[in-house]
Enzyme design. Structure first.
Site, PDB file in Angstrom:
ATOM      1  N   HIS A 412       0.811  -1.215   0.000  1.00  0.00           N
ATOM      2  CA  HIS A 412       0.000   0.000   0.000  1.00  0.00           C
ATOM      3  C   HIS A 412       0.847   1.269   0.000  1.00  0.00           C
ATOM      4  O   HIS A 412       0.328   2.374  -0.168  1.00  0.00           O
ATOM      5  CB  HIS A 412      -0.938  -0.004   1.210  1.00  0.00           C
ATOM      6  CG  HIS A 412      -2.238   0.691   0.958  1.00  0.00           C
ATOM      7  ND1 HIS A 412      -2.496   1.418  -0.178  1.00  0.00           N
ATOM      8  CD2 HIS A 412      -3.365   0.773   1.717  1.00  0.00           C
ATOM      9  CE1 HIS A 412      -3.719   1.918  -0.119  1.00  0.00           C
ATOM     10  NE2 HIS A 412      -4.263   1.539   1.011  1.00  0.00           N
ATOM     11  N   ASP A 416      -2.060   1.994  -4.782  1.00  0.00           N
ATOM     12  CA  ASP A 416      -3.317   2.455  -4.202  1.00  0.00           C
ATOM     13  C   ASP A 416      -4.376   1.369  -4.323  1.00  0.00           C
ATOM     14  O   ASP A 416      -4.316   0.501  -5.213  1.00  0.00           O
ATOM     15  CB  ASP A 416      -3.800   3.725  -4.905  1.00  0.00           C
ATOM     16  CG  ASP A 416      -2.863   4.896  -4.688  1.00  0.00           C
ATOM     17  OD1 ASP A 416      -2.187   4.914  -3.645  1.00  0.00           O
ATOM     18  OD2 ASP A 416      -2.809   5.785  -5.560  1.00  0.00           O
TER      19      ASP A 416
END
Length: 441
Positions: A412, A416
């Site tokens: 992450h 995204d």
């Protein structure tokens, strides 16, 4: 009599140290020249160490799990005569043997290619003969007679022997081993099977009060270290999507029915790999390594797909290199080659390194959802869950469809959630309409 020292030779690959993963001898053993005294591991390669001379073991320089520097004293032997001339000749031979030593690689058991099992290392007897096989066959076997071990005493056996005994329902605590320190070999199991495996099973229900302390060594320790690194440094986001694989399974069956004899049988994996490479064409940022210390994303042009597979020795990741340049049959052939290389013990270091994105699967035991851990320093891993037939509403009635979940994790820090969803939705669309896999954009 004189003393001869066996040092840890240069095991290749430019390494300065190796982890001791197994002893085949103990202090007091008489061993022959070329008998295997132990094994060391560097990265994923396990190398057996032979003795260059006949002698009696006086001293062992490390314990299993210790990291030993190249050139360190490993074993001291008492040998007849001065041993100087022979030692000089055999040290060179020992180094050449190690340089040519094969890697012991366990098979990718959970991929749907031919299942493979690594050949177990042959244990050394107290007096290791030149022909170990014939000696093992001629050695007298101790029949089962109650429990040859005390309460809580762990049987000494290799992982391959333990797996074979577990699958056969044999309680190793009831098996008398003929190897050093009572080590149980495959030949000992053969002797048990000849008498009937029921003889080795513990009678009735019994209380178990023993506690086994198992030192984490070798490949298991490397897996532990890598998983800890990935979990501590990568903030994972896991995305789960349901995929209707009825059409791709029908296509797979049709292609297998019409394949030539020189073509490998298609599993689901080649279709998934082809879908992933097409999806990566649209999102090359998923096919990358993240050097978090330097703050650099290394986006790779070549798609090198690792196949995380559970084996009796632990997790292995054979790699399909340049998947973008392979068609469906070529992908299947490469998967087959990797499986066969692992079975024969000829898989190279290159076969097991260099992945840029990974697939993980537990096969039929894949559950409905998993949370895969990313193969550091990659940024994505695609998890395959088990396939099930479910009733699906088509607008007028329920129809049976083959459904499978993809549980996939992403780094992450650089990926995204939107990009992760787009990637998996693209794979889903390709698998649900498999003709799109073969249409060049």
């Amino acid at each position: 009599m004189t003393e001869h020292v066996i040092k840890l030779p240069d095991v290749g690959e430019g390494v300065a140290e190796a982890e001791l993963v197994e002893w085949h001898v103990k202090v007091g053993d008489l061993i022959r020249e070329d008998a295997i005294i132990g094994a060391v591991m560097t990265d994923k390669a396990t190398v057996e160490i032979p003795s260059p001379v006949d002698g009696e073991v006086l001293w062992l320089g490390a314990s299993v799990g210790d990291v030993v520097a190249v050139g360190s004293d490993l074993v001291r032997l008492s040998i007849a005569g001065t041993g100087e001339s022979k030692a000089a000749d055999t040290e060179k031979a020992s180094g050449e043997t190690l340089a040519a030593a094969r890697q012991e690689v366990s098979p990718p058991a959970t991929i749907t290619e031919p299942s493979v099992t690594a050949a177990p290392a042959a244990p050394a007897a107290s007096v290791a003969p030149a022909d170990k096989r014939s000696s093992a066959e001629s050695a007298p076997r101790t029949p089962l007679s109650g429990a040859p071990r005390g309460e809580g005493e762990r049987p000494l056996a290799s992982p391959a022997v333990r797996l074979r005994a577990r699958e056969a329902g044999v309680d190793l605590r009831q098996v008398a081993g003929t190897g050093p320190a009572g080590r149980i070999s495959h030949e000992d199991l053969d002797a048990v099977f000849a008498q009937g495996p029921a003889l080795a099973r513990a009678p009735g229900r019994q209380k178990r009060t023993g506690v086994d302390e198992i030192k984490i060594v070798g490949l298991r320790r490397r897996i532990s270290e890598k998983m800890s690194l990935a979990s501590s440094r990568i903030p994972h986001i896991t995305y789960v999507e349901e995929v209707d694989v009825t059409a791709v399974e029908d296509l797979r069956s049709t292609l297998n029915a019409g394949r030539r004899q020189d073509q490998p049988k298609l599993s689901f994996l080649p279709f998934l790999i082809r879908a992933m490479t097409r999806a990566i064409d649209d999102q090359p940022n998923l096919n990358a390594h993240f050097d978090d210390e330097a703050g650099i994303i290394q986006q790779h042009a070549g798609v090198h797909v690792g196949i995380a597979a559970q084996t009796p020795s632990g997790l292995m990741v054979p790699v399909v290199k340049h998947a973008e340049g392979l068609d469906l049959w070529g992908t299947a052939a490469e998967l087959t080659r990797l499986a066969e290389a692992a079975k024969a013990g000829t898989a190279t270091r290159d076969d097991l390194t260099g992945s840029t994105i990974t697939i993980t699967s537990l096969g039929a035991m894949g559950g409905i959802v998993t949370t895969p851990i990313i193969n550091h320093p990659e940024v994505a891993i695609v998890g395959v869950n088990k396939m099930m037939v479910r009733p699906v509403w088509d607008g007028s009635t329920f129809v049976p469809r083959k459904i499978m979940n993809l549980s996939s994790s992403f780094d992450h820090r650089v990926i995204d959630g939107w990009d992760a969803a787009v990637f998996i939705q693209r794979i889903k669309a390709l698998l649900e309409t498999p003709a799109l896999i073969f249409i060049e954009s």
